[in-house]
Design a protein around this motif. Sequence first.
Motif, short mmCIF file in Angstrom:
data_model
loop_
_atom_site.label_atom_id
_atom_site.label_comp_id
_atom_site.label_asym_id
_atom_site.label_seq_id
_atom_site.Cartn_x
_atom_site.Cartn_y
_atom_site.Cartn_z
N GLN A 30 -6.05 19.62 -0.58
CA GLN A 30 -6.03 20.87 -1.73
C GLN A 30 -5.37 22.15 -1.72
O GLN A 30 -5.17 22.75 -2.37
CB GLN A 30 -8.05 21.17 -1.80
N GLU A 31 -5.11 22.54 0.13
CA GLU A 31 -4.09 23.60 -0.25
C GLU A 31 -3.09 23.43 0.21
O GLU A 31 -2.57 24.21 0.57
CB GLU A 31 -4.71 24.07 1.23
N GLY A 32 -3.04 22.07 0.29
CA GLY A 32 -1.14 21.76 0.31
C GLY A 32 -0.49 21.52 1.18
O GLY A 32 0.50 21.42 0.81
N ARG A 33 -1.23 21.22 2.93
CA ARG A 33 -0.62 20.56 3.11
C ARG A 33 -0.22 19.86 3.66
O ARG A 33 0.67 19.01 4.26
CB ARG A 33 -1.40 21.61 4.50
N ILE A 34 -0.73 18.65 3.03
CA ILE A 34 -0.63 17.31 3.00
C ILE A 34 -0.85 17.53 0.88
O ILE A 34 -1.42 17.41 0.13
CB ILE A 34 -1.86 16.45 3.53
N SER A 35 0.60 17.21 0.33
CA SER A 35 0.74 16.66 -1.08
C SER A 35 0.51 15.76 -1.51
O SER A 35 -0.06 14.89 -0.92
CB SER A 35 2.64 16.48 -0.96
N GLU A 36 0.30 16.39 -2.34
CA GLU A 36 -0.77 15.03 -3.49
C GLU A 36 0.53 13.99 -3.73
O GLU A 36 -0.16 13.05 -3.59
CB GLU A 36 -1.24 15.55 -5.15
N GLN A 37 1.45 13.88 -3.38
CA GLN A 37 2.93 12.76 -3.64
C GLN A 37 2.61 12.11 -2.53
O GLN A 37 2.36 11.19 -2.77
CB GLN A 37 4.42 13.24 -3.41
N ARG A 38 2.15 13.11 -1.30
CA ARG A 38 1.87 11.62 0.30
C ARG A 38 0.88 11.36 0.26
O ARG A 38 0.74 10.28 0.31
CB ARG A 38 1.66 13.15 1.25
N LEU A 39 -0.04 11.69 -0.42
CA LEU A 39 -1.38 11.72 -0.62
C LEU A 39 -1.11 9.61 -1.51
O LEU A 39 -1.82 9.06 -0.80
CB LEU A 39 -2.41 12.35 -1.18
N ASP A 40 -0.42 10.22 -2.53
CA ASP A 40 -0.31 9.15 -3.14
C ASP A 40 0.22 7.32 -2.60
O ASP A 40 0.54 7.70 -3.26
CB ASP A 40 0.36 9.30 -4.88
N GLU A 41 0.95 7.84 -3.09
CA GLU A 41 2.15 7.15 -1.49
C GLU A 41 1.58 6.02 -0.63
O GLU A 41 1.35 5.22 -0.43
CB GLU A 41 3.11 7.13 -0.49
N SER A 42 0.34 6.40 -0.17
CA SER A 42 -0.62 5.91 1.30
C SER A 42 -1.82 5.18 -0.43
O SER A 42 -1.35 4.43 1.11
CB SER A 42 -1.41 6.89 1.85
N VAL A 43 -2.30 6.20 -0.90
CA VAL A 43 -3.03 5.38 -2.20
C VAL A 43 -2.82 4.19 -2.10
O VAL A 43 -2.91 2.97 -2.29
CB VAL A 43 -3.73 6.42 -2.22
N LEU A 44 -1.32 4.26 -3.09
CA LEU A 44 -0.42 3.24 -3.69
C LEU A 44 0.15 1.67 -3.00
O LEU A 44 -0.67 0.52 -3.08
CB LEU A 44 1.20 3.74 -4.29
N ARG A 45 0.29 1.72 -1.74
CA ARG A 45 0.20 0.92 -0.36
C ARG A 45 -0.78 0.13 -0.48
O ARG A 45 -0.70 -1.16 -0.65
CB ARG A 45 0.97 1.42 0.49
N VAL A 46 -2.05 1.11 -0.57
CA VAL A 46 -3.48 0.42 -0.15
C VAL A 46 -3.53 0.06 -1.34
O VAL A 46 -4.23 -1.79 -1.54
CB VAL A 46 -4.68 1.11 0.21
N LEU A 47 -4.00 0.21 -2.70
CA LEU A 47 -4.32 -0.31 -3.63
C LEU A 47 -3.37 -1.77 -4.03
O LEU A 47 -4.14 -2.35 -4.97
CB LEU A 47 -3.64 0.19 -4.68
N LYS A 48 -1.54 -1.76 -4.12
CA LYS A 48 -1.08 -3.02 -3.63
C LYS A 48 -1.02 -3.88 -2.69
O LYS A 48 -1.58 -5.29 -3.53
CB LYS A 48 0.31 -2.54 -3.57
N LEU A 49 -2.05 -4.03 -1.64
CA LEU A 49 -2.30 -4.23 -0.60
C LEU A 49 -3.25 -5.20 -1.53
O LEU A 49 -3.45 -6.68 -1.33
CB LEU A 49 -2.34 -4.25 1.03
N LYS A 50 -4.41 -4.48 -1.95
CA LYS A 50 -5.46 -4.58 -2.45
C LYS A 50 -5.36 -5.75 -3.56
O LYS A 50 -5.75 -7.11 -3.46
CB LYS A 50 -6.70 -3.79 -2.21
N LEU A 51 -4.42 -5.60 -4.40
CA LEU A 51 -3.63 -6.45 -5.84
C LEU A 51 -4.01 -7.93 -5.21
O LEU A 51 -3.39 -8.87 -5.21
CB LEU A 51 -3.52 -5.80 -6.16
N ARG A 52 -2.36 -7.81 -3.76
CA ARG A 52 -1.76 -8.76 -4.02
C ARG A 52 -2.47 -9.98 -2.62
O ARG A 52 -2.02 -11.33 -3.02
CB ARG A 52 -0.46 -8.29 -3.00
N ARG A 53 -3.60 -9.49 -2.48
CA ARG A 53 -4.67 -9.83 -1.32
C ARG A 53 -5.77 -10.65 -2.09
O ARG A 53 -6.70 -11.13 -2.09
CB ARG A 53 -5.03 -9.38 -0.45
N GLY A 54 -5.50 -10.50 -3.78
CA GLY A 54 -6.54 -10.94 -5.22
C GLY A 54 -7.86 -10.93 -4.48
O GLY A 54 -8.77 -10.91 -4.67
N LEU A 55 -8.17 -9.19 -3.61
CA LEU A 55 -9.93 -8.32 -3.92
C LEU A 55 -10.07 -8.18 -4.52
O LEU A 55 -11.39 -8.07 -4.83
CB LEU A 55 -9.15 -7.35 -2.49
#
Length: 553
Positions: free
Chosen positions: A355-380
Amino acid sequence: MSLRRLPVLAGAAALLLTTACGGGGGSRPGERPAQTLSSTDPEAAAAELLAEMSLEEKVGQLFVPVLTGTTAEENADVIERYHPGGFIYFPENLESPEQVAAMSNGLQELAADSGAGVPLFLGVDEEQGLVSRLPFGARFPDAMAVGATRDPEAASGLAAATAEQLAAVGINLDYAPVADVNVNPDNPVIGIRSFGADPELVGEMAAAETAAFQEGGVVAVAKHFPGHGDTDVDSHTGLPVIDKSREEWERVDLPPFRRLVEAGVDMIMTAHVLMPQLDGSQEPATLSPELIDGVLRGELGYDGVVTTDALNMEGVRQTHDDGEVAVRAVLAGADQLLMPPDLDLAYSAVLEAVQEGRISEQRLDESVLRVLKLKLRRGLFDASPADAETAAGVAGNTAHHEAAQRVADASVTLLRNNGGVLPLREGTSVRVLGAGAEEIGAALADLGVTVADSVSGADVVVVGTDGARGDAEQRDLVAQAVTSGSPVVVVAQGTPYDLGVLPDVDAYLAVYSSMEVSRTAAARAIVGEVSPSGRLPVDIPGTDLVFGDGLGY
């Protein structure tokens, strides 16, 4: 992405076409309008899911807390409040196959009804051997025993059986294999959890396990990058410092991780170790942008999920409070934060940093995308609920138990046999002492050996050890056996390094594990039912024994 997973991906994407994913802004469960995803590609589908998630839900995907109790309902508030990316099971959560299956199903149902409805990683530390959480199912020997077999099929068989057991109870992630190269005989936390001291051997075995886990539908997590095999401090209780050059690290510790990156490992866990010659920040690797973003991602090209080791370990809590540790781990490049000691503090700190910009939303989104893609790839997203009857059947699978015994038998390494004391001659009486004496003695009796009640009444004394190198009482027990005048056979069930401090024994068998199958294998080798075929996966200080040594009958 492995082509072998494409049928699963297609099924997951098909289900996602009807998933309720509606708008963000912190809506309550049930308020989201149904929305379709236009792509069957996991990357595109993950991006669509991400676009519909609130900031709070995205931050939640970074966290993997410890479970409470033995029912899903005991964790409902955590799911509703934080929308975590997953949970980790421990023995206190695990009672029976039926109970674990019901809990896993209930947790996934709660997650499906909460927020964006993203399924959970349900993980466990099931390396087998010393680190094994399940109270049911086949127990295989430790990784060093697998390394002693020199057989990648032993590694893949272990992982395939483990994956089947885990998947049957709804556990979809295993924090294994260990890819550390154990070159420090005094390592207090890795030791027999490592396949050995040779980078090529460790890489080969870890790759075999990784492939079998992932083919079995279980996320594999290679650990502990950049390497925990050359430490003499346990990162659970302190911060290990590994003061080796970049060249030495590249020669010894890096090769297994490089191989696993190239093989497409799902997830890599960081180590709470300080490597001053690789990174001048004086931060443990878990908090080091230079090691995670710089080396692992930049140099090795890894774009899979990076998880921290447990954040409640003292190795990562030396210089920052628990909220700051979580923030710095994300800034360093971690995608999932495992076991924060105070979930609310860590979650709030990361949310505030975004919220304060210390962690950019782009940086957050990078991690969440990796998590979501792995959950999709493994058929969760389209995984079937665990079935209680199937779970119970898999836990008792005879083939798994037989496979565990075969691995143990193949691991037995004979390193000394003065006077040809082994195998025992017919009619020999044996006194069994020390670590595992009851199980070794029972196995010997089943094989027709006379087990004596005292040393004085025995022709041979068998002494079990497990870490005698650092245990004076065990060394004294062996010394007392030697003074009896009867030949002494040591069965080392921890690391094989004990031989360096037991110079006077007549015969020495290393089985690298205190599991029942390993003690049975030792007994079988003692009587000659199994001919020792294992080979040393490490060097033994204080002796002339080196990697690859081993005798036979």
